[in-house]
Scaffold this active site. Structure first.
Site, PDB file in Angstrom:
ATOM      1  N   GLY A  48       0.778  -1.234   0.000  1.00 23.95           N
ATOM      2  CA  GLY A  48       0.000   0.000   0.000  1.00 23.95           C
ATOM      3  C   GLY A  48       0.809   1.282   0.000  1.00 23.95           C
ATOM      4  O   GLY A  48       0.375   2.293  -0.529  1.00 23.95           O
ATOM      5  N   GLU A 103       3.911   4.591   5.826  1.00 27.80           N
ATOM      6  CA  GLU A 103       2.680   3.789   5.712  1.00 27.80           C
ATOM      7  C   GLU A 103       1.615   4.548   4.938  1.00 27.80           C
ATOM      8  O   GLU A 103       1.602   5.783   4.934  1.00 27.80           O
ATOM      9  CB  GLU A 103       2.138   3.491   7.120  1.00 27.80           C
ATOM     10  N   ASP A 104       0.723   3.794   4.333  1.00 23.14           N
ATOM     11  CA  ASP A 104      -0.402   4.418   3.638  1.00 23.14           C
ATOM     12  C   ASP A 104      -1.484   4.816   4.632  1.00 23.14           C
ATOM     13  O   ASP A 104      -1.937   5.950   4.654  1.00 23.14           O
ATOM     14  CB  ASP A 104      -0.953   3.469   2.563  1.00 23.14           C
ATOM     15  N   ASP A 107      -5.377   1.967  10.471  1.00 15.51           N
ATOM     16  CA  ASP A 107      -6.782   1.682  10.760  1.00 15.51           C
ATOM     17  C   ASP A 107      -6.883   1.326  12.242  1.00 15.51           C
ATOM     18  O   ASP A 107      -7.090   2.190  13.082  1.00 15.51           O
ATOM     19  CB  ASP A 107      -7.258   0.555   9.846  1.00 15.51           C
ATOM     20  N   LYS A 135      -7.423   6.541  10.423  1.00 17.34           N
ATOM     21  CA  LYS A 135      -8.854   6.388  10.712  1.00 17.34           C
ATOM     22  C   LYS A 135      -9.099   6.535  12.213  1.00 17.34           C
ATOM     23  O   LYS A 135      -8.182   6.318  13.010  1.00 17.34           O
ATOM     24  CB  LYS A 135      -9.319   5.009  10.254  1.00 17.34           C
ATOM     25  N   PHE A 156     -14.078   2.515   4.042  1.00 21.89           N
ATOM     26  CA  PHE A 156     -13.038   1.774   3.339  1.00 21.89           C
ATOM     27  C   PHE A 156     -12.639   2.551   2.099  1.00 21.89           C
ATOM     28  O   PHE A 156     -13.457   2.809   1.219  1.00 21.89           O
ATOM     29  CB  PHE A 156     -13.488   0.359   2.972  1.00 21.89           C
ATOM     30  N   VAL A 157     -11.372   2.954   2.049  1.00 24.51           N
ATOM     31  CA  VAL A 157     -10.911   3.824   0.956  1.00 24.51           C
ATOM     32  C   VAL A 157      -9.931   3.092   0.037  1.00 24.51           C
ATOM     33  O   VAL A 157      -9.232   2.169   0.476  1.00 24.51           O
ATOM     34  CB  VAL A 157     -10.272   5.123   1.501  1.00 24.51           C
ATOM     35  N   ASP A 163      -5.725  -0.687  -1.807  1.00 23.62           N
ATOM     36  CA  ASP A 163      -6.475  -1.614  -2.647  1.00 23.62           C
ATOM     37  C   ASP A 163      -7.716  -2.166  -1.953  1.00 23.62           C
ATOM     38  O   ASP A 163      -7.864  -2.079  -0.738  1.00 23.62           O
ATOM     39  CB  ASP A 163      -5.591  -2.809  -3.005  1.00 23.62           C
ATOM     40  N   ARG A 169      -5.341   0.170  -6.820  1.00 26.97           N
ATOM     41  CA  ARG A 169      -4.111   0.798  -6.315  1.00 26.97           C
ATOM     42  C   ARG A 169      -3.638   1.922  -7.239  1.00 26.97           C
ATOM     43  O   ARG A 169      -2.992   2.860  -6.795  1.00 26.97           O
ATOM     44  CB  ARG A 169      -2.980  -0.234  -6.206  1.00 26.97           C
TER      45      ARG A 169
HETATM   46  P1  IMP Z   1      -4.353  -1.825  10.853  1.00 26.40           P
HETATM   47  O1  IMP Z   1      -3.452  -2.874  11.424  1.00 26.40           O
HETATM   48  O2  IMP Z   1      -5.795  -2.067  11.192  1.00 26.40           O
HETATM   49  O3  IMP Z   1      -3.919  -0.421  11.201  1.00 26.40           O
HETATM   50  O4  IMP Z   1      -4.306  -2.037   9.270  1.00 26.40           O
HETATM   51  C1  IMP Z   1      -3.498  -1.313   8.440  1.00 26.40           C
HETATM   52  C2  IMP Z   1      -3.467  -1.918   7.060  1.00 26.40           C
HETATM   53  O5  IMP Z   1      -4.781  -2.327   6.657  1.00 26.40           O
HETATM   54  C3  IMP Z   1      -3.052  -0.895   6.045  1.00 26.40           C
HETATM   55  O6  IMP Z   1      -1.676  -0.909   5.824  1.00 26.40           O
HETATM   56  C4  IMP Z   1      -3.830  -1.289   4.815  1.00 26.40           C
HETATM   57  O7  IMP Z   1      -3.117  -2.237   4.069  1.00 26.40           O
HETATM   58  C5  IMP Z   1      -5.076  -1.939   5.347  1.00 26.40           C
HETATM   59  N1  IMP Z   1      -6.231  -1.019   5.369  1.00 26.40           N
HETATM   60  C6  IMP Z   1      -6.841  -0.478   6.444  1.00 26.40           C
HETATM   61  N2  IMP Z   1      -7.851   0.318   6.098  1.00 26.40           N
HETATM   62  C7  IMP Z   1      -7.894   0.297   4.748  1.00 26.40           C
HETATM   63  C8  IMP Z   1      -8.739   0.967   3.773  1.00 26.40           C
HETATM   64  O8  IMP Z   1      -9.664   1.743   4.071  1.00 26.40           O
HETATM   65  N3  IMP Z   1      -8.460   0.682   2.477  1.00 26.40           N
HETATM   66  C9  IMP Z   1      -7.463  -0.156   2.084  1.00 26.40           C
HETATM   67  N4  IMP Z   1      -6.657  -0.786   2.956  1.00 26.40           N
HETATM   68  C10 IMP Z   1      -6.869  -0.566   4.282  1.00 26.40           C
END
Ligand code: IMP
Length: 184
Positions: A48, A103-104, A107, A135, A156-157, A163, A169
């Site tokens: 990402g 990081e992208d 969440d 988020k 969800f973006v 992706d 992407r």
């Molecule tokens: P976390 O461990 O919940 O913070 O997840 C982070 C990872 O989940 C990111 O690096 C993304 O790959 C994926 N992710 C979380 N939210 C989204 C979204 O809205 N769109 C796409 N990928 C997401």
């Protein structure tokens, strides 16, 4: 890929390419000030963060090195599993290095808090985080993120590297995925 190419799959465009690029320039100026004279290692989280990394690295007026890690905390769904697996490890030795994780999106924050602890345990001098998006749920896990682009709603973006099931992407902006795409 532009909006008209995937308009039916989106409910809205959240951030335009231009807004993203302005924010990356803003973050770069802060990073330059904080790491002036240092040998900075950017660690991109595949896949990402590829677009953020490419734009951030080129915008930075600092000599940087780049390395990549691939971790997995998601399947092809839209919920974080909390399980982190290393799919590809770094090639660099982190001993004494100043590291900036790129990081992208954050969440739940589970991926990043795990990753930071993992990189710190390899002897890095410092490990900071730069994430383009965050988020609201990220507040539940205490991850100290030094550089954040945008706080976004809990949707969800996709686009700009993000992706859904490996699609979107290469969309230039960031948009909210329409529910019919993941409910079908
Ligand atoms: P976390 O461990 O919940 O913070 O997840 C982070 C990872 O989940 C990111 O690096 C993304 O790959 C994926 N992710 C979380 N939210 C989204 C979204 O809205 N769109 C796409 N990928 C997401």
């Amino acid at each position: 890929m532009e909006y008209q190419d995937i308009a039916d799959d989106l409910t809205s465009v959240l951030l335009t390419e231009q807004q993203i690029h302005e924010k990356i320039a803003e973050l770069s100026r802060r990073i330059e000030a904080d790491y002036a004279g240092e040998r900075l290692l950017l660690v991109g989280v595949l896949r990402g963060a590829v677009m953020v990394m490419a734009d951030l690295a080129r915008e930075l007026k600092l000599p940087i090195e780049m390395d990549w890690m691939a971790v997995s905390s998601y399947g092809s769904g839209t919920q974080s599993s909390g399980v982190v697996r290393i799919l590809k490890d770094l090639d660099s030795d982190l001993q004494g290095r100043k590291v900036l994780i790129v990081e992208d999106i954050i969440d739940s924050g589970l991926t990043l808090s795990w990753l930071r602890a993992n990189l710190e345990s390899r002897g890095a001098a410092s490990v900071e985080i730069c994430a383009l998006l965050r988020k609201p749920d990220a507040a539940k896990v205490a991850v100290d993120v030094r550089y954040i682009g945008f706080e976004i709603p809990n949707a969800f973006v996709v686009g700009y590297g993000l992706d859904y099931a490996e699609k979107y992407r290469n969309f230039r902006d960031i948009g909210v995925l329409a529910p019919h795409v993941y409910e079908s």
